[in-house]
Design a protein around this motif. Structure first.
Motif, mmCIF file in Angstrom:
data_model
loop_
_atom_site.group_PDB
_atom_site.id
_atom_site.type_symbol
_atom_site.label_atom_id
_atom_site.label_comp_id
_atom_site.label_asym_id
_atom_site.label_seq_id
_atom_site.Cartn_x
_atom_site.Cartn_y
_atom_site.Cartn_z
ATOM 1 N N THR A 180 0.958 -1.151 -0.082
ATOM 2 C CA THR A 180 -0.101 -0.057 -0.085
ATOM 3 C C THR A 180 0.976 1.214 0.178
ATOM 4 N N ASP A 181 1.756 1.361 0.723
ATOM 5 C CA ASP A 181 2.623 2.647 0.921
ATOM 6 C C ASP A 181 3.438 2.816 -0.327
ATOM 7 N N GLU A 182 3.850 1.720 -0.947
ATOM 8 C CA GLU A 182 4.602 2.107 -2.256
ATOM 9 C C GLU A 182 3.859 2.405 -3.460
ATOM 10 N N HIS A 183 2.367 1.784 -3.258
ATOM 11 C CA HIS A 183 1.426 2.229 -4.495
ATOM 12 C C HIS A 183 1.057 3.689 -4.177
ATOM 13 N N ARG A 184 0.952 4.440 -2.973
ATOM 14 C CA ARG A 184 0.451 5.497 -2.519
ATOM 15 C C ARG A 184 1.624 6.522 -3.120
ATOM 16 N N TYR A 185 2.869 6.209 -2.887
ATOM 17 C CA TYR A 185 4.067 7.054 -2.912
ATOM 18 C C TYR A 185 3.853 7.077 -4.692
ATOM 19 N N PHE A 186 3.960 6.076 -5.203
ATOM 20 C CA PHE A 186 3.712 6.111 -6.681
ATOM 21 C C PHE A 186 2.642 7.192 -7.458
ATOM 22 N N LEU A 187 1.563 6.859 -6.809
ATOM 23 C CA LEU A 187 0.501 7.592 -7.280
ATOM 24 C C LEU A 187 0.474 9.059 -6.950
ATOM 25 N N GLU A 188 0.946 9.456 -5.928
ATOM 26 C CA GLU A 188 1.171 11.018 -5.412
ATOM 27 C C GLU A 188 2.367 11.656 -6.422
ATOM 28 N N TRP A 189 3.242 10.878 -6.652
ATOM 29 C CA TRP A 189 4.325 11.109 -7.680
ATOM 30 C C TRP A 189 3.794 11.419 -9.225
ATOM 31 N N LEU A 190 2.824 10.238 -9.454
ATOM 32 C CA LEU A 190 2.147 10.229 -10.785
ATOM 33 C C LEU A 190 1.318 11.654 -11.078
#
Length: 413
Positions: free
Chosen positions: A22-32
């Protein structure tokens, strides 16, 4: 018009021993979201496998819908989402009518009205600027009818032709070629396995389109770009610059640790693709493999530097040693207990004992390590069972097993 191509998010994936991403995906989506804003992206294309399972967790759904909401403030006018083999068409399509008001276009499966796969997206002036042939993952029922008694080769040929026919039919939709004649670029999507592409360990085998038979030549020339999903390594198909897998944004298995993680920025002008740029996705967690003898592995664990990563590294350990399993386990566990889990965490460990060849009849000190059934996929278990069958019928049996396995996964969704 500027378009961003991404795929294979696999929101909700649980790694080894149930570890969440979850944390990895959240950081990716925020970056995107920030990339879309800074790069002035006008259209976002997600080429399948938004979720990892057909029944995503509440956390995975929250990530997805929060991302769509956050995208409203970026200047991106349209988002196109197509279903992948991991996605449940029902889950993706359920809010489709509501999301349409947010200019989020969802095609979870081949729609009842075939032409609904064709989307015409406006440019900044409110005029038609891009045609998107939003083709989702094609299931068996979408591309062929079952024929009793057909051979494995006939089945493969029928599937290959069915996929080619589907794309040809989309290209022949009246709106597509009319707008192409008027100078609009045409982008198509797909979620499949193309010939010559390199998979990793984490893609689920798909019978339809996974036979390595679909080639670059099967995509009509009217397509100025083909945005593909399913394979997690970014790559071209058949050496064609305009037929691409974007790959997954985070490594989804230890086999992907050396793969670059990218998104693709596309610039269309004068009715064709003018520029393509790959942007590296910043990593927030490193996956690492430490393989070797016991001393090498212990040194690698104790000297590991996790600088530059926001989350602790996940490590796969494999020891090859002449020591017994008990001796290796005692030393390895002692080392692992002393590690700072804020920086490094061992998720899997294996010991392969190196045994010296002995004379016939001489007993070994310890029986060699026997792999567990859980170390193999369903397909690998079946392949081992096939080894006892006549070679002439193995290909057909394996193809039938793949088809059954895919049907079971679809039924679960």
């Amino acid at each position: 018009m500027r378009v961003l191509h991404t795929a294979d998010w696999h929101l909700g994936q649980r790694f080894i021993s149930g570890h969440e991403r979850t944390d990895e995906h959240r950081y990716f989506l925020e970056w995107l979201v920030e990339v879309v804003r800074e790069q002035q992206v006008e259209v976002l294309v997600i080429a399948g496998d938004v979720f990892d399972t057909g029944s995503p967790s509440n956390q995975a759904l929250e990530l997805y819908y929060s991302f769509l909401l956050n995208m409203r403030g970026t200047g991106c006018r349209d988002i196109v989402v197509v279903g992948g083999n991991h996605d449940s068409p029902a889950t993706l399509n359920a809010p489709a009518r509501l999301l349409r008001h947010l200019r989020v276009h969802v095609v979870g499966c081949v729609p009842d009205c075939f032409d609904d796969q064709v989307l015409v997206l406006d440019d900044a002036q409110g005029k038609p600027g891009l045609v998107v042939c939003a083709v989702p993952f094609l299931r068996d029922r979408d591309v062929r009818l079952s024929v009793p008694g057909e051979s494995a080769e006939e089945r493969e040929a029928r599937i290959k032709q069915g996929i080619a026919d589907h794309y040809a039919r989309v290209a022949e939709v009246e709106r597509v070629w009319q707008l192409k004649d008027l100078g609009l670029p045409v982008l198509a999507t797909g979620h499949l396995y193309a010939a010559g592409a390199a998979p990793s360990d984490s893609e689920r085998t798909i019978h339809v389109g996974n036979l390595g038979q679909v080639t670059a030549d099967h995509f009509p020339t009217i397509f100025d770009y083909v945005a593909l999903g399913h394979l997690h390594r970014p790559q071209r198909v058949g050496g064609r610059e305009h037929i691409r897998y974007s790959g997954s944004p985070i490594p989804l298995s230890f086999s992907e640790i050396d793969h670059p993680k990218e998104i693709l920025l596309l610039d269309f002008a004068e009715g064709k693709l003018q520029n393509l740029e790959a942007m590296l996705v910043p990593g927030t967690r490193r996956l690492a493999r430490f393989h070797g003898d016991l001393a090498e592995v212990i040194t690698a664990l104790t000297t590991y530097d996790n600088a530059g990563f926001r989350l602790p590294a996940w490590v796969d350990v494999e020891v090859r040693s002449e020591l017994t399993q008990l001796e290796v386990a005692e030393q390895l566990l002692k080392t692992i207990e002393q590690l700072d889990r804020k920086h490094i965490e061992v998720l899997s460990r294996r010991h392969f004992r190196l045994v010296t060849l002995r004379a016939l009849g001489e007993e070994a000190d310890e029986a060699p390590l026997t792999p567990s059934l859980h170390d193999f996929t369903e397909r690998e278990v079946f392949e081992r069972r096939l080894a006892d069958e006549p070679e002439a019928g193995q290909a057909e049996l394996l193809a039938t097993f793949d088809e059954l396995l895919e049907w079971m996964h679809q039924e679960q969704r």
